[in-house]
Enzyme design. Sequence first.
Site, PDB file in Angstrom:
ATOM      1  N   GLY A 325     -37.376 -38.354   2.601  1.00  0.00           N
ATOM      2  CA  GLY A 325     -36.270 -37.745   3.306  1.00  0.00           C
ATOM      3  C   GLY A 325     -35.664 -36.600   2.497  1.00  0.00           C
ATOM      4  O   GLY A 325     -36.345 -35.932   1.718  1.00  0.00           O
ATOM      5  N   SER A 326     -34.354 -36.430   2.645  1.00  0.00           N
ATOM      6  CA  SER A 326     -33.692 -35.279   2.032  1.00  0.00           C
ATOM      7  C   SER A 326     -33.673 -35.341   0.515  1.00  0.00           C
ATOM      8  O   SER A 326     -33.326 -34.352  -0.134  1.00  0.00           O
ATOM      9  CB  SER A 326     -32.257 -35.186   2.538  1.00  0.00           C
ATOM     10  OG  SER A 326     -32.283 -35.032   3.932  1.00  0.00           O
TER      11      SER A 326
END
Lengths: 650, 378
Positions: A325-326
């Site tokens: 993810g981020s």
Amino acid sequence: MSRHDKIKDLYREKQTFASRTLVAAIACLSMAALLTFRLVDLQVLQQTYYATRADQNRMRLSAVAPVRGLIYDRSGAVLAQNTPAFVLEVVPEQVKNLSDTLERLSKIVRLEPNEIARFRDRVRKSPRYRGVPLRTNLSLEEVARFEVNRYDFDGVDVTAGLTRSYPLGGTAAHVVGYVGGITEDEYKTVAEASYRGLSQIGKVGIEKSHENELRGEPGAKVIEANAYGRPLRELDYQQGTPGRNLVLSLDAKVQMAAEQALGELDGAVVAIDPRNGEVIALVSKPGFNPQLFVEGIDSKTYKALLADPKRPLYNRALQGTYPPGSTIKPFMALAGLESDVIDPNHREFCGGSMQLPNSSRYFRCWRRHGHGSLDMSEAIKRSCDIYFYQTAISLGIDRIHTFLDEFGMGRQTEIDLPLERGGLLPSREWKRRVRKENWYPGETLNVGIGQGYMTATPLQLAQISARMAMRGGGFKPHLVRALQDPITGATETVEPELLPTIENRRKADWESVINAMQEVTHAEGGTGFGAFKDAGYRVAGKSGSAQVIGLKQDEKVAPTQESLALHLRDHALFIAFAPAEAPQIAVAVIAEHGAHGGSAAGPIARQVMDQYLLGEIRYRPPGSPPPNAMGVTPVDPEMPLPPTEESTDG
Amino acid sequence: MNPLLTPLTSSRPPEPSLSDWFGRLHLDLWMLVLLVGTACVGLVVLYSASGHSMPQVVSQAERLLLGLGMMTLAAQATPEMYRAIAPWFYGVSTVLLVLTLLLGDHAKGAQRWLDFGFIRFQPAEFMKLAMPLAVASYLHGQPLPPSFKTILSTLAMIAVPTGLVAVQPDLGTSMLILAAGGFALYFGGLGYRWIFGAIGAVAAAAPVLWTRLHDYQRQRVLTFLDPESDPLGTGYHITQSKIAIGSGGLFGKGWLNGTQAKLDFLPESHTDFIFAVYSEELGLMGVMFLLGLYLAIVGRGLYIAFRAQDTFQRLLAGALSLTFFVYVFINMGMVIGLLPVVGVPLPLVSYGGTSMVSMLAGFGMLMSIQTHRKLLAS
């Protein structure tokens, strides 16, 4: 003459008898001589041979099990030890009626039905004359009760022995692992000589990976045994070599803090000391009780553990692969800087969504209405997706792959624990080989925000954080700090293994990204600000989330995480290291279905760091004082990945 | 004055010696000392061979006392009485053997026991005594050396009970019965041509006999020829026995220190194979002592036979003595691997065995012959 024959001639009869007696006496003596010759042959001429045969008959070389090494944490807390235990043993051969004996025993000592089932199973598999343990940990009271009644129990005995125990129970169970009965298959793979007298072997974790150091080497004793193989007495005894004690870098307090911080959530926490690669904490929840395996788990309980949908036996920290993810964004930024695709002042406009040329597909930012214009630091701080879509397009998959590969993504970290997985760092070559397809540009965008094909283990995330913290330096993560000889006390330190430095052209690039990561935690509006705003040290962090369900293309807006069923919510991620200038700890947290990286995983990272750096947890969950003027908990649910029209399978 | 007459002129009769005192009880002191001595050695070995089982030693001692009682009783009867009852004893024993075959208990695949409810015994044990008695008694009435017809009758007398015991089957005992009758015939003057002829005939009949043997008997012979061929099966006895004896060496491992029997490697260690235990613990020296005791018993028996006053007594005493030696020879020969394994106990030493009582009763007859001497003779 014939008449003479018919009357008895007493004198002649006596003469005959005398001569016959003489012959008989001589015959007896010669037969006695024959016996004597044979006896001389056996007892004098062949005495040595037969004496050896007699000794071979009665002497048995029997192994003396070595004492297994202990496992300590970094401050000396015992993680695995050998405790004296009173074992209730039954020799089946000496018991007339096994069922009746068990029935009567159960009135004296506690006997669970599963213990009885396990015992009966073992009785079937072992020789009749050998004692089979029925209970391995009698209490003193039970021992006393049995001793009073022992006249009633032929063939039942209480013996004192050593059994493996884990004083912290489920804490660090995935790291320390456990020992269990050696199976037939395991016997085939190990040196048989090293396992003489031993019935258990390390199955999981450090107990397995450092089996050879912990085990020691068995000694030997010569015992006298009878024709049925029953040992009677000891003729000679040679002590074996005890196993070596292991000192782990694990900090039990931090480990427990991390377990508690996860609370009800399942997930994993990994904390690494970036200066030497020592693993400070490695948590996987839910856990299990390792003691169950030491005593020999019954198949019902074991099956239940295996069938548990939460998979408690599975070490998420090493084996769980999640989309980063981020949390990958700082690394994307660094890649962009290194390749001169962006510079720290490079700005992108985020309008909430974007399209690739010649494609109708929308790539959305998690923030529906967009972030407006932001530079690199703001993009990291607020976790803008559009900025990193653009960066990824500019870099292209090949440069992304080359750069992240240097950090070790997609490869095992080679930590000293078994069963580690390597995650996946996708590349054109990989897609052709595995998927038999070409790489599509849209997929590069997904990789840019840590979605799509890319996966990593929590350990890998902690490791890339540690390498970021070390500005490209770093060490191979490891758990065993030192090996100690239990007799001499001599300690052999395990030297950290330096990894090849990630050479960037400009040292300043590291600081740009790390400064941006500090914005995440220390600047208002940063996704980690809520958890770290009052931290007594500088933290560089990044939140992230890994989607569990995809968003359909026609859905303009992702449903709020709170509206979803628990098992459908996103996984919350957080990576961080501190202090930012001179890092001592790097942490990666995955809280499964925690929904928001900043608010669910961030506080967990904070508590772990507090415990390690300050020795106590000073984190107060958001409550009475409003965290900031906006009153909004920073969130960064990622833009869910819609199925791309180019890709036929997802 | 003739010195030979001095005792006659003495005013007092000579002091009776210890031997004379026993003579008045019709016991032969020499024989008694040898028998009791051997039996005591037996009890001591038994304690070790039975794994320090005092109850077994006590029960063996009781059996010994019973045997010695029977021996004393048997010594009281005169040789003439024995000669008179011999045919009847033989006849009754033969009938009992027939009954055993018809009604006997099966034990371990053989029919050896006769059970009358109140008493249970092996009629073959009676035959061990009845056979030499009957043959000696028969030959006593015949001119000797025996005529062809006498020999044939005697052989028939021997063959019937031998056959009856052999089909039980109890090869060991039947051989002993055959030996008892055969020895009486031998002492009666059976021509050497007959003896060697019989040996030749047996050798020639061996292949035929082989086919008539029971499987386990055949197996014993095969095992005897090559015990190591089947070290865990039937060769196990003899292999373990040889290991026990050989490992004993010259002086043995010491009483109670033998490992073969104590650790159960040696089967039947307190019964048929007790000699192996003895050899292991007391060594060749101990074995020589025991063999010496047995030879002394046989020698004393032959001496009694030599001094006996009529043919019946001579033949009976000679046959009993030689039969005793055959016991010893077969047992020792089997234990040290010279002979196939047959179930013959070591006399006076092996545990149990109803043979102890019958054997001591036989020694009672020998003592009767020695102590019922008519003063006029010689």
